[in-house]
Design an enzyme around this catalytic site. Structure first.
Site, mmCIF file in Angstrom:
data_model
loop_
_atom_site.group_PDB
_atom_site.id
_atom_site.type_symbol
_atom_site.label_atom_id
_atom_site.label_comp_id
_atom_site.label_asym_id
_atom_site.label_seq_id
_atom_site.Cartn_x
_atom_site.Cartn_y
_atom_site.Cartn_z
ATOM 1 N N GLN A 171 0.823 -1.212 0.000
ATOM 2 C CA GLN A 171 0.000 0.000 0.000
ATOM 3 C C GLN A 171 0.859 1.265 0.000
ATOM 4 O O GLN A 171 0.464 2.292 -0.539
ATOM 5 C CB GLN A 171 -0.945 0.010 1.207
ATOM 6 C CG GLN A 171 -2.017 -1.054 1.160
ATOM 7 C CD GLN A 171 -1.636 -2.284 1.979
ATOM 8 O OE1 GLN A 171 -0.458 -2.651 2.036
ATOM 9 N NE2 GLN A 171 -2.610 -2.908 2.614
ATOM 10 N N ASP A 212 -6.057 1.491 12.981
ATOM 11 C CA ASP A 212 -7.314 0.801 12.678
ATOM 12 C C ASP A 212 -8.154 0.588 13.922
ATOM 13 O O ASP A 212 -9.372 0.447 13.822
ATOM 14 C CB ASP A 212 -7.006 -0.540 12.009
ATOM 15 C CG ASP A 212 -6.523 -0.342 10.584
ATOM 16 O OD1 ASP A 212 -7.361 -0.376 9.668
ATOM 17 O OD2 ASP A 212 -5.314 -0.126 10.394
#
Length: 309
Positions: A171, A212
Site C-alpha cells: 500500500q 485501525d
C-alpha cells in the site's frame, strides 16, 4: 477527488487494487458487492471503511442479515462496525442522512487532524517516515497521518517523506507514493526492513502512522510493520505519532491484547499481483496488523485533542 461517496442512489469508490496503473471508479448498488470490495481491499483504510459501512447500511434497506455480514467484513478496523451500528440503529428512511453525516464529519475530521498534527511538530524542512497508506485513499479526502504530511507540505515545512513499501500488498509503494506525487511532496520509497535502521542513523524528525483500532489504554493496532517502527523510534528518540479520528478509539477494548488481528492467508505473501514468489504449496503467516503498546506512542492526534499515552 473523493475516495468514496454517494452518487445518484449508489456508492461510488476508487478501486484501490487498480492503482497506481489505473484510476478506476466502482459503482456499487448492493451489499454483497460492497462486502466483496471491502474484503479484496478495493476500499480500505479505517475512515473510508467507516463511510463504506454507513452507506452500506443504506443499501441493506433494513435487512438485518446483510447488515451483520457487512459489519463483520473486516474485524480489526473498528470504524466499520462503529459506523454500521450508528446507522443501523435508525429507521431505514433516516439511514441515508445519517450516513452522509458520517461522511461529512470524516472530511472535517481529516482537515482538523492535519492542522493539529502539523501544529504539534516543531521545525521546518521536516523529514518524516510513514507506513501503509493514510491519505485521502484511506478516508474520503486528505486522510489521517498523510493529511498531516499534506498540511506540512502546504505550509512549506516538509523536507521529505520516507514511505515504507508495506508488504505484502504494498500500500505504501502503490498508494502512498501515488498520493505524494499528486500533491508534489518530495518523497522516497523505503523497504519495510530498512525503516528502523534509517531511524537509528538519525535525521528523521517524526514517524507518523494511522490506526485501525486504538484500545482504551492507548495500545494501537495498525498495519503490520508499525510496531517495528515504534521500537526503532523509541531507541532513536524520534517522536512516534498516531493520527486517527475519535471514532477509532474503542473504549470497549481495554488493551491491545483484546484486539482481533486479521490473518489474510498465504496467497498475499507468496505472490504479488499474480506472480508467484515462493514454491507452490508454501504456507505463510500473514497478520494484516500489529499492536504497538501505548508506552511506545508519543502522541495520539485526533480531530479534537492530542493524547499522550
Amino acid at each position: 477527488m473523493r475516495t468514496i461517496d454517494w452518487v445518484d442512489g449508489a456508492i461510488e469508490l476508487v478501486d484501490q487494487t487498480k492503482l497506481p496503473d489505473e484510476l478506476v471508479t466502482l459503482r456499487i448498488t448492493d451489499v454483497d458487492t460492497l462486502i466483496g470490495a471491502i474484503r479484496r481491499l478495493s476500499v480500505r483504510g479505517a475512515p473510508a471503511l467507516g463511510v463504506a459501512g454507513a452507506l452500506g447500511v443504506v443499501l441493506a434497506a433494513g435487512d438485518a442479515a446483510q447488515i451483520a455480514r457487512l459489519r463483520a467484513a473486516r474485524p480489526t478496523a473498528v470504524n466499520l462496525a462503529w459506523a454500521v451500528d450508528q446507522v443501523a440503529a435508525l429507521p431505514p428512511e433516516k439511514a441515508l442522512k445519517a450516513a452522509l453525516r458520517i461522511r461529512d464529519e470524516d472530511i472535517a475530521a481529516c482537515h482538523a487532524m492535519g492542522a493539529r498534527g502539523a501544529d504539534l511538530l516543531e521545525g521546518d524542512r521536516l523529514r518524516v517516515m510513514t507506513v501503509c497508506n493514510t491519505g485521502g485513499l484511506a478516508a474520503v479526502e486528505r486522510g489521517t497521518a498523510l493529511g498531516v504530511i499534506q498540511t506540512l507540505h502546504e505550509r512549506g515545512r516538509l523536507g521529505e517523506v520516507l514511505a515504507l513499501e508495506t508488504r505484502p500488498l504494498l500500500q505504501g509503494a502503490r498508494l502512498t507514493t501515488w498520493e505524494l506525487a499528486r500533491m508534489g511532496a518530495p518523497h522516497r520509497l523505503v523497504t519495510d526492513s530498512a525503516g528502523p535502521y534509517l531511524l537509528a542513523r538519525g535525521g528523521i524528525d517524526a514517524v507518523l502512522i494511522g490506526a485501525d483500532r486504538i484500545a482504551a489504554n492507548g495500545d494501537v493496532a495498525n498495519k503490520i510493520g508499525s510496531y517495528a517502527l515504534a521500537l526503532g523510534a523509541e531507541r532513536a528518540g524520534v517522536p512516534f505519532i498516531v493520527v486517527a479520528p475519535e471514532s477509532t478509539i474503542d473504549e470497549g477494548t481495554p488493551s491491545g491484547e483484546q484486539i482481533a488481528i486479521e490473518d489474510r492467508g498465504s496467497e498475499e505473501v507468496t505472490t504479488i499481483q499474480g506472480v508467484r514468489l515462493a514454491p507452490k504449496g508454501t504456507e505463510a503467516v500473514n497478520p494484516a496488523f500489529d499492536v504497538t503498546p501505548h508506552d511506545l506512542v508519543t502522541a495520539i492526534v485526533t480531530e479534537r485533542r492530542v493524547i499522550r499515552p
